[in-house]
Design a protein around this motif. Structure first.
Motif, PDB file in Angstrom:
ATOM      1  N   MET A   1      83.973  37.231  31.782  1.00  0.00           N
ATOM      2  CA  MET A   1      83.040  37.176  30.671  1.00  0.00           C
ATOM      3  C   MET A   1      82.115  35.959  30.792  1.00  0.00           C
ATOM      4  N   THR A   2      82.646  34.897  31.316  1.00  0.00           N
ATOM      5  CA  THR A   2      81.829  33.695  31.465  1.00  0.00           C
ATOM      6  C   THR A   2      80.694  33.936  32.453  1.00  0.00           C
ATOM      7  N   TYR A   3      80.977  34.665  33.516  1.00  0.00           N
ATOM      8  CA  TYR A   3      79.923  34.972  34.484  1.00  0.00           C
ATOM      9  C   TYR A   3      78.862  35.863  33.848  1.00  0.00           C
ATOM     10  N   ASP A   4      79.270  36.763  32.961  1.00  0.00           N
ATOM     11  CA  ASP A   4      78.293  37.586  32.245  1.00  0.00           C
ATOM     12  C   ASP A   4      77.383  36.717  31.390  1.00  0.00           C
ATOM     13  N   LEU A   5      77.913  35.679  30.791  1.00  0.00           N
ATOM     14  CA  LEU A   5      77.066  34.771  30.021  1.00  0.00           C
ATOM     15  C   LEU A   5      76.046  34.080  30.917  1.00  0.00           C
ATOM     16  N   LEU A   6      76.464  33.743  32.120  1.00  0.00           N
ATOM     17  CA  LEU A   6      75.523  33.172  33.090  1.00  0.00           C
ATOM     18  C   LEU A   6      74.455  34.195  33.475  1.00  0.00           C
ATOM     19  N   ARG A   7      74.860  35.436  33.644  1.00  0.00           N
ATOM     20  CA  ARG A   7      73.899  36.497  33.975  1.00  0.00           C
ATOM     21  C   ARG A   7      72.925  36.743  32.824  1.00  0.00           C
ATOM     22  N   VAL A   8      73.423  36.666  31.600  1.00  0.00           N
ATOM     23  CA  VAL A   8      72.555  36.820  30.431  1.00  0.00           C
ATOM     24  C   VAL A   8      71.551  35.675  30.379  1.00  0.00           C
ATOM     25  N   ARG A  10      70.343  34.148  32.844  1.00  0.00           N
ATOM     26  CA  ARG A  10      69.342  34.440  33.878  1.00  0.00           C
ATOM     27  C   ARG A  10      68.346  35.508  33.432  1.00  0.00           C
ATOM     28  N   ILE A  11      68.781  36.407  32.567  1.00  0.00           N
ATOM     29  CA  ILE A  11      67.854  37.415  32.029  1.00  0.00           C
ATOM     30  C   ILE A  11      66.823  36.729  31.146  1.00  0.00           C
ATOM     31  N   PHE A  12      67.274  35.814  30.298  1.00  0.00           N
ATOM     32  CA  PHE A  12      66.385  35.142  29.370  1.00  0.00           C
ATOM     33  C   PHE A  12      65.530  34.064  30.024  1.00  0.00           C
ATOM     34  N   VAL A  13      66.085  33.385  31.028  1.00  0.00           N
ATOM     35  CA  VAL A  13      65.364  32.318  31.719  1.00  0.00           C
ATOM     36  C   VAL A  13      65.377  32.635  33.213  1.00  0.00           C
ATOM     37  N   PHE A  77      67.894  45.179  25.011  1.00  0.00           N
ATOM     38  CA  PHE A  77      67.585  44.342  23.858  1.00  0.00           C
ATOM     39  C   PHE A  77      66.512  43.327  24.205  1.00  0.00           C
ATOM     40  N   TRP A  78      66.587  42.731  25.400  1.00  0.00           N
ATOM     41  CA  TRP A  78      65.600  41.739  25.835  1.00  0.00           C
ATOM     42  C   TRP A  78      64.223  42.379  25.967  1.00  0.00           C
ATOM     43  N   LYS A  79      64.150  43.590  26.531  1.00  0.00           N
ATOM     44  CA  LYS A  79      62.870  44.291  26.637  1.00  0.00           C
ATOM     45  C   LYS A  79      62.305  44.589  25.252  1.00  0.00           C
ATOM     46  N   TYR A  80      63.161  45.028  24.344  1.00  0.00           N
ATOM     47  CA  TYR A  80      62.748  45.313  22.979  1.00  0.00           C
ATOM     48  C   TYR A  80      62.234  44.043  22.300  1.00  0.00           C
ATOM     49  N   LEU A  81      62.952  42.948  22.487  1.00  0.00           N
ATOM     50  CA  LEU A  81      62.560  41.686  21.874  1.00  0.00           C
ATOM     51  C   LEU A  81      61.222  41.196  22.423  1.00  0.00           C
ATOM     52  N   LYS A  82      61.020  41.298  23.725  1.00  0.00           N
ATOM     53  CA  LYS A  82      59.747  40.890  24.320  1.00  0.00           C
ATOM     54  C   LYS A  82      58.596  41.746  23.795  1.00  0.00           C
ATOM     55  N   MET A  83      58.836  43.039  23.622  1.00  0.00           N
ATOM     56  CA  MET A  83      57.817  43.931  23.096  1.00  0.00           C
ATOM     57  C   MET A  83      57.438  43.520  21.666  1.00  0.00           C
ATOM     58  N   LYS A  84      58.418  43.219  20.849  1.00  0.00           N
ATOM     59  CA  LYS A  84      58.156  42.810  19.471  1.00  0.00           C
ATOM     60  C   LYS A  84      57.401  41.482  19.425  1.00  0.00           C
ATOM     61  N   ILE A  85      57.757  40.568  20.300  1.00  0.00           N
ATOM     62  CA  ILE A  85      57.063  39.277  20.348  1.00  0.00           C
ATOM     63  C   ILE A  85      55.612  39.473  20.746  1.00  0.00           C
TER      64      ILE A  85
END
Length: 95
Positions: A1-8, A10-13, A77-85
């Protein structure tokens, strides 16, 4: 799960390949030392083969089940959030 947080993260940054490699190396050294110390403490210094197999089997099953759905959800969710922004910024530019 910790590695998934690192991957997340990387999605955001977004990162360059060099930083991804450095992050992976630091993570896996940390994970291996943490796992070794936990096994060392729980088994009175003896490493058992079945415990190591169980750790790898647990990682594999997590990767094939929960992790895939979790990351797909976060990417959508990230794609949706970027679209809304973008929509919000376009509206503000028009005003």
């Amino acid at each position: 799960m910790t590695y998934d947080l690192l991957r997340v993260f990387r999605i955001f940054v977004p990162h360059s390949y060099v930083f991804v490699g450095i992050e992976d190396m630091v993570f896996w050294v940390y994970a291996s030392l943490t796992t070794f110390s936990l096994l060392y403490e729980q088994n009175d210094g003896g490493l058992r083969g079945y415990v190591i197999v169980g750790v790898f089997l647990g990682m594999f099953l997590y990767d094939r089940t929960i992790s895939r759905f979790f990351l797909k959800f976060l990417k959508k969710f990230w794609k949706y959030l970027k679209m809304k922004i973008r929509i919000i910024f376009r509206r503000k530019k028009r005003q």
